[in-house]
Design a protein around this motif. Structure first.
Motif, PDB file in Angstrom:
ATOM      1  N   MET A  82      48.020  46.919  42.101  1.00  0.00           N
ATOM      2  CA  MET A  82      48.515  45.576  42.043  1.00  0.00           C
ATOM      3  C   MET A  82      47.701  44.845  40.874  1.00  0.00           C
ATOM      4  O   MET A  82      46.528  45.094  41.013  1.00  0.00           O
ATOM      5  N   ALA A  83      48.311  44.265  40.042  1.00  0.00           N
ATOM      6  CA  ALA A  83      47.564  43.427  38.940  1.00  0.00           C
ATOM      7  C   ALA A  83      47.000  42.343  39.596  1.00  0.00           C
ATOM      8  O   ALA A  83      46.083  41.450  38.678  1.00  0.00           O
ATOM      9  N   GLY A  84      47.611  41.576  40.499  1.00  0.00           N
ATOM     10  CA  GLY A  84      47.421  40.278  40.917  1.00  0.00           C
ATOM     11  C   GLY A  84      47.877  39.251  40.208  1.00  0.00           C
ATOM     12  O   GLY A  84      48.783  39.356  39.297  1.00  0.00           O
ATOM     13  N   ASN A  85      47.302  38.191  40.377  1.00  0.00           N
ATOM     14  CA  ASN A  85      47.993  36.841  39.716  1.00  0.00           C
ATOM     15  C   ASN A  85      47.201  36.634  38.428  1.00  0.00           C
ATOM     16  O   ASN A  85      46.005  36.833  38.036  1.00  0.00           O
ATOM     17  N   PRO A  86      47.940  35.488  37.800  1.00  0.00           N
ATOM     18  CA  PRO A  86      47.287  35.292  36.353  1.00  0.00           C
ATOM     19  C   PRO A  86      45.991  34.322  36.501  1.00  0.00           C
ATOM     20  O   PRO A  86      45.837  33.838  37.600  1.00  0.00           O
ATOM     21  N   ALA A 110      42.876  32.779  44.095  1.00  0.00           N
ATOM     22  CA  ALA A 110      44.197  33.179  44.303  1.00  0.00           C
ATOM     23  C   ALA A 110      44.338  34.399  43.493  1.00  0.00           C
ATOM     24  O   ALA A 110      45.024  34.721  42.438  1.00  0.00           O
ATOM     25  N   ILE A 111      43.684  35.507  43.835  1.00  0.00           N
ATOM     26  CA  ILE A 111      43.277  36.813  43.102  1.00  0.00           C
ATOM     27  C   ILE A 111      44.899  37.545  43.255  1.00  0.00           C
ATOM     28  O   ILE A 111      45.052  38.109  42.331  1.00  0.00           O
ATOM     29  N   GLY A 112      45.441  37.193  44.191  1.00  0.00           N
ATOM     30  CA  GLY A 112      46.584  37.844  44.342  1.00  0.00           C
ATOM     31  C   GLY A 112      46.762  39.570  44.861  1.00  0.00           C
ATOM     32  O   GLY A 112      47.552  40.200  44.410  1.00  0.00           O
ATOM     33  N   LEU A 113      45.522  39.701  45.452  1.00  0.00           N
ATOM     34  CA  LEU A 113      45.470  41.077  46.143  1.00  0.00           C
ATOM     35  C   LEU A 113      45.548  42.190  44.870  1.00  0.00           C
ATOM     36  O   LEU A 113      45.988  43.154  45.099  1.00  0.00           O
ATOM     37  N   GLN A 114      44.839  41.899  43.943  1.00  0.00           N
ATOM     38  CA  GLN A 114      44.680  42.897  42.675  1.00  0.00           C
ATOM     39  C   GLN A 114      43.778  44.063  43.461  1.00  0.00           C
ATOM     40  O   GLN A 114      42.999  43.808  44.165  1.00  0.00           O
ATOM     41  N   ASN A 115      44.237  45.214  43.182  1.00  0.00           N
ATOM     42  CA  ASN A 115      43.732  46.650  43.775  1.00  0.00           C
ATOM     43  C   ASN A 115      44.225  47.720  43.155  1.00  0.00           C
ATOM     44  O   ASN A 115      45.360  47.730  42.489  1.00  0.00           O
ATOM     45  N   PRO A 150      46.821  34.039  51.808  1.00  0.00           N
ATOM     46  CA  PRO A 150      47.746  32.985  51.440  1.00  0.00           C
ATOM     47  C   PRO A 150      48.402  33.075  50.262  1.00  0.00           C
ATOM     48  O   PRO A 150      49.040  32.042  49.517  1.00  0.00           O
ATOM     49  N   ASN A 151      47.800  34.146  49.286  1.00  0.00           N
ATOM     50  CA  ASN A 151      48.016  34.101  47.684  1.00  0.00           C
ATOM     51  C   ASN A 151      49.073  34.823  47.114  1.00  0.00           C
ATOM     52  O   ASN A 151      49.171  35.251  46.043  1.00  0.00           O
ATOM     53  N   THR A 152      49.928  35.368  48.032  1.00  0.00           N
ATOM     54  CA  THR A 152      51.303  36.081  47.805  1.00  0.00           C
ATOM     55  C   THR A 152      52.491  35.484  48.133  1.00  0.00           C
ATOM     56  O   THR A 152      52.451  34.678  49.080  1.00  0.00           O
TER      57      THR A 152
END
Ligand code: FMN
Length: 311
Positions: free
Chosen positions: A59-63, A77-82, A139-141
């Motif tokens: 996952m690229a995560g959030n901008p 708000a990394i958005g689960l980049q992994n 909380p970021n997705t």
């Protein structure tokens, strides 16, 4: 005065049958995949580390911007980049397995229950993992994540189905963004969770007064660090009154005394997140200082602290 033994206090704690050399663990999302910290601290001197949340696909995560500093904390708000579970198993796990004494906890994330089950299936076949931590609370997705952790029926479904396929102990990571975290912990325990961890970050918003725009591109983010500690300690205590399974407490721990506070409130072990951003050696320093604190307070076994606050 009680003796602490020739080697000092016994710092071992046990969670779901897994023995850790210290109750101090590096928290998910703030410690990469562990291996990146190999040259910075002694991975075998900390209790364990939790990987960044692993999903089925990379996952690229959030901008950006997706991290800002706040008064006594940070919002992210990394958005689960992994890198995805399969790349973790192929590229990171073999290196981790070469380091003696390292305890790896794999953090599992998915947008659906089936996603989570698939991640667990992949991890089940990989050697060198001690436990799973199921993130039911990001909380970021926009879907998955916190949605599971704030609805008790969804949480029960997620936790029970993941427990059914897990070949290793399952820790369910709870969201603090609920009315009754004690109730949600009970739901996780009833679903078969071997332990619960809390808290994940608090849903938050920061606005730039000049531009009138959110400081984080995702608009909202998760608040962590010392700012949340008293709320997290209260929640750990509330959970300790509602379940009998072990609790891993976290939220704003930066020094040994903070870890003691969480243990007195009812935690068997603690996790350290945001502090690693200020000092990458924070987890090991807190583990060392906790041992010194126990010695100076004539506490022979750190596990004796759990749930002994006089409230
Ligand atoms: C940048 C960042 C990324 C995070 N990523 C994850 C994650 O992938 N999975 C997860 O379960 N928690 C994640 N968290 C939450 C932390 O593990 C921890 O629950 C929270 O930050 C509270 O602890 P702290 O105040 O010590 O940071 C993240 C936190 C931060 C600050």
């Amino acid at each position: 005065m009680r003796p602490t033994g020739p080697k000092g206090p016994d710092m071992r704690v046990t969670i779901a049958g897994v023995e850790l050399c210290s109750p101090v663990i590096a928290a998910s999302g703030t410690f990469g995949y562990g291996i990146e910290f190999e040259d910075i601290l002694s991975l075998d001197r900390i209790g364990a580390f939790v990987t960044k949340g692993l999903s089925r696909e990379p996952m690229a995560g959030n901008p950006s911007p997706r991290i800002i500093e706040t008064a006594a904390g940070m919002m992210n708000a990394i958005g689960l980049q992994n890198m995805g579970v399969h790349a973790f198993i192929a590229e990171k796990l073999p290196k981790l397995r070469k380091i003696k004494g390292v305890v790896t906890i794999a953090n599992v994330f998915g947008f659906t229950i089936e996603d989570c089950i698939e991640v667990i299936h992949a991890l089940n076949d990989a050697p060198g993992i001690a436990m799973y931590e199921l993130n039911a609370s990001c909380p970021n997705t926009s879907h998955g994540g916190m949605v599971f952790g704030t609805n008790h029926e969804l949480l029960f479904d997620l936790a029970s189905r993941c427990r059914a396929v897990s070949k290793r102990p399952l820790i369910v990571k709870l969201s603090p963004n609920v009315t009754s975290i004690g109730l949600m912990a009970r739901v996780a325990a009833d679903a078969g969770a071997d332990a619960v961890s809390l808290v994940n970050t608090f849903l938050s918003l920061a606005i730039d007064p000049e531009t009138r725009r959110p400081r984080i591109a995702n608009v909202t983010g998760g608040l962590s660090g010392p700012a949340i500690k008293p709320i997290a300690v209260r929640m750990v205590n509330e959970v300790s009154r509602s379940v009998r399974i072990p609790i891993l407490g976290m939220g704003g721990i930066v020094r040994a005394e903070d870890a003691v506070e969480f243990m007195l409130a009812g935690a068997t072990a603690v996790q350290v997140g945001t502090a690693s951003y200020a000092d990458p050696r924070a987890v090991e320093n807190i583990a060392n200082n906790l041992k010194k604190w126990c010695a100076s307070h004539h506490i022979p076994r750190v596990s004796e602290l759990t749930g002994t606050a006089i409230l």
